[in-house]
Design a protein around this motif. Structure first.
Motif, mmCIF file in Angstrom:
data_model
loop_
_atom_site.group_PDB
_atom_site.id
_atom_site.type_symbol
_atom_site.label_atom_id
_atom_site.label_comp_id
_atom_site.label_asym_id
_atom_site.label_seq_id
_atom_site.Cartn_x
_atom_site.Cartn_y
_atom_site.Cartn_z
ATOM 1 N N GLY A 185 -50.660 -51.374 -2.649
ATOM 2 C CA GLY A 185 -50.683 -51.185 -1.202
ATOM 3 C C GLY A 185 -49.390 -50.586 -0.701
ATOM 4 N N THR A 186 -49.376 -50.288 0.607
ATOM 5 C CA THR A 186 -48.200 -49.670 1.213
ATOM 6 C C THR A 186 -47.392 -50.652 2.064
ATOM 7 O OG1 THR A 186 -49.556 -48.954 3.104
ATOM 8 C CG2 THR A 186 -49.307 -47.410 1.269
ATOM 9 N N THR A 187 -47.917 -51.867 2.266
ATOM 10 C CA THR A 187 -47.214 -52.855 3.082
ATOM 11 C C THR A 187 -46.027 -53.423 2.314
ATOM 12 O OG1 THR A 187 -49.288 -53.477 4.156
ATOM 13 C CG2 THR A 187 -47.445 -55.007 4.363
ATOM 14 N N PRO A 188 -44.838 -53.452 2.937
ATOM 15 C CA PRO A 188 -43.677 -54.044 2.259
ATOM 16 C C PRO A 188 -43.930 -55.509 1.932
ATOM 17 C CG PRO A 188 -43.006 -52.829 4.218
ATOM 18 C CD PRO A 188 -44.489 -52.916 4.267
ATOM 19 N N TRP A 189 -43.413 -55.943 0.798
ATOM 20 C CA TRP A 189 -43.574 -57.347 0.424
ATOM 21 C C TRP A 189 -42.688 -58.245 1.282
ATOM 22 C CZ3 TRP A 189 -44.066 -57.700 -5.657
ATOM 23 C CH2 TRP A 189 -45.326 -57.183 -6.015
ATOM 24 N N PHE A 190 -41.485 -57.771 1.574
ATOM 25 C CA PHE A 190 -40.563 -58.538 2.424
ATOM 26 C C PHE A 190 -39.769 -57.580 3.299
ATOM 27 C CE2 PHE A 190 -41.168 -61.376 -1.181
ATOM 28 C CZ PHE A 190 -41.314 -62.613 -0.581
ATOM 29 N N ARG A 191 -39.417 -58.046 4.498
ATOM 30 C CA ARG A 191 -38.433 -57.372 5.338
ATOM 31 C C ARG A 191 -37.335 -58.391 5.629
ATOM 32 N NH1 ARG A 191 -41.278 -56.008 10.383
ATOM 33 N NH2 ARG A 191 -39.296 -55.082 11.011
ATOM 34 N N ILE A 192 -36.094 -57.994 5.349
ATOM 35 C CA ILE A 192 -34.955 -58.910 5.461
ATOM 36 C C ILE A 192 -33.929 -58.335 6.426
ATOM 37 C CG2 ILE A 192 -33.101 -60.070 4.210
ATOM 38 C CD1 ILE A 192 -34.799 -59.826 1.679
ATOM 39 N N VAL A 193 -33.522 -59.146 7.409
ATOM 40 C CA VAL A 193 -32.445 -58.760 8.322
ATOM 41 C C VAL A 193 -31.127 -59.092 7.636
ATOM 42 C CG1 VAL A 193 -31.368 -59.162 10.559
ATOM 43 C CG2 VAL A 193 -33.862 -59.160 10.352
ATOM 44 N N ARG A 194 -30.366 -58.048 7.302
ATOM 45 C CA ARG A 194 -29.122 -58.262 6.551
ATOM 46 C C ARG A 194 -28.171 -59.168 7.316
ATOM 47 N NH1 ARG A 194 -24.086 -56.152 6.348
ATOM 48 N NH2 ARG A 194 -24.547 -54.579 7.934
ATOM 49 N N ASP A 195 -27.716 -60.213 6.652
ATOM 50 C CA ASP A 195 -26.779 -61.196 7.208
ATOM 51 C C ASP A 195 -27.312 -61.886 8.467
ATOM 52 O OD1 ASP A 195 -24.939 -60.565 5.198
ATOM 53 O OD2 ASP A 195 -24.031 -58.976 6.397
ATOM 54 N N GLY A 196 -28.611 -61.739 8.752
ATOM 55 C CA GLY A 196 -29.197 -62.363 9.936
ATOM 56 C C GLY A 196 -28.731 -61.755 11.243
ATOM 57 N N LEU A 197 -28.146 -60.535 11.193
ATOM 58 C CA LEU A 197 -27.564 -59.922 12.393
ATOM 59 C C LEU A 197 -28.645 -59.218 13.213
ATOM 60 C CD1 LEU A 197 -24.275 -58.427 10.896
ATOM 61 C CD2 LEU A 197 -24.495 -60.397 12.414
#
Length: 355
Positions: A185-197
């Motif tokens: 599929g094309t959906t990202p497995w995870f999206r992460i906000v770097r350092d929670g910023l």
């Protein structure tokens, strides 16, 4: 009974009836009972910084966002180690792919590579002796190198069967499910906000952009009324030709209530001097001048004249008026009559300025 006595008795009776009627009228003309009190929105006179601020609305966005997926295709997701809302560190495992088939392929390829290496070793030193043609010798050596490369490629795959976080931060989206096949599929497995910023990207009018600079303090108000102190990190070098708005990014601290995709309102350039102020919607304008309607301890509305000063961020300075802490009616209900019994309904700071 004489005629005079009868007239006197009649007059006394009539007077008593009039007095009784007046007594009943006094009862009905009294103040309305609490059950009939009018519900009104109530704020308070506050001591707060005020002055010539610029306001702009915007959206909360991740300062940097990492998108995580798998480089491999055809492998089943065996385990998932993280979920939305989790804080992860760089290099922390997020997903484990099933490597059962790959391990069997590695064992098989290791045997083939070992055989090819042994055959290449047997022709070592035979160059130019005529035992085998040079072409046969080179073919065995090439085959050994090719089989070794294939083994290394499988081992590289094996090292990537565990998908790890490329950066540390907060997971804001998880799109992978147990049993899913990688590469499907094309959906990202995870999206992460770097350092929670998370920061606010505000749209500012073109004429106000020149008054803003990097590092300038700003206050961001969230929909729930919470206020967060920040500073300008970026002022866009361009303006949208259609909307005449420019983008301004405001750096904010790491907080649980700052969620990417949320709404915020920024105030720039307010002075640091604290003054007595009320929400703009508490000011009442009529023929006698400016006033506010306060609510006393008995929940009675009282109209109080005021003199105003500076304005900013939806607030008005009170040069003369009620003391800080006094309850005031805000919004259209500010036109409640003097002496009316009201039912106060508190509103948030954001609502006070918006009503």
């Amino acid at each position: 009974m004489t005629m005079t006595s009868a007239r006197a008795l009649a007059l006394l009776t009539a007077s008593a009836l009039v007095l009784a009627a007046c007594g009943d009228k006094d009862k009905t003309d009294g103040k309305a009972p609490a059950s009939q009190a009018r519900a009104v929105s109530v704020g308070r006179v506050e001591t707060r910084p005020l002055g010539g601020g610029i306001e702009a609305s915007g959206v909360l966005l991740a300062r940097d966002e990492a998108v995580v997926g798998s480089e491999l295709s055809g492998y089943r997701v065996a385990r998932i180690y993280a979920d939305e809302g989790d804080y992860v560190r760089a290099g922390q495992p997020l997903v484990q792919l099933d490597a059962t088939l790959l391990r069997a392929q590695i064992d098989q390829q290791a045997a083939v590579a070992a055989q090819a290496q042994a055959e290449a070793a047997r022709v070592s030193g035979l160059d130019g002796q005529g035992v085998l043609s040079q072409e046969q010798i080179e073919s065995r050596r090439y085959t050994a190198k090719a089989q070794a490369a294939s083994l290394n490629e499988l081992k590289t795959r094996q090292s990537r069967m565990t998908i790890v976080a490329p950066v540390g931060g907060r997971v804001i989206e998880r799109g992978v499910k147990p049993g899913e096949i990688s590469g499907g599929g094309t959906t990202p497995w995870f999206r992460i906000v770097r350092d929670g910023l998370v920061e606010l990207e505000a749209d500012v009018n073109e004429q106000d952009l020149s008054g803003l600079s990097i590092g300038q303090p700003a206050t961001v108000t969230l929909p729930g009324g919470q206020q967060v102190a920040g500073a300008i990190r970026l002022v866009s070098p361009r303006v949208n030709a259609d909307t005449r708005l420019g983008k301004v990014r405001i750096r904010l601290p790491v907080r649980e209530d700052l969620r990417a995709g949320g709404f915020g309102k920024a105030t720039f350039g307010a002075s640091g001097a604290a003054v007595t102020a009320v929400p703009e919607t508490a000011i009442r304008y009529d023929a006698s001048g400016l006033s506010v309607v306060t609510v006393d301890a008995g929940n009675r509305a009282r109209q109080v004249p005021v003199r105003t000063g500076r304005r900013g961020g939806g607030w008005v300075e009170l040069v003369q008026g009620p003391a800080p802490g006094t309850r005031v009616i805000v919004g259209s209900a500010a036109f409640a009559g003097d002496g009316d019994l009201v039912k106060p309904q508190p509103v948030s700071t954001a609502q006070k300025a918006a009503n």
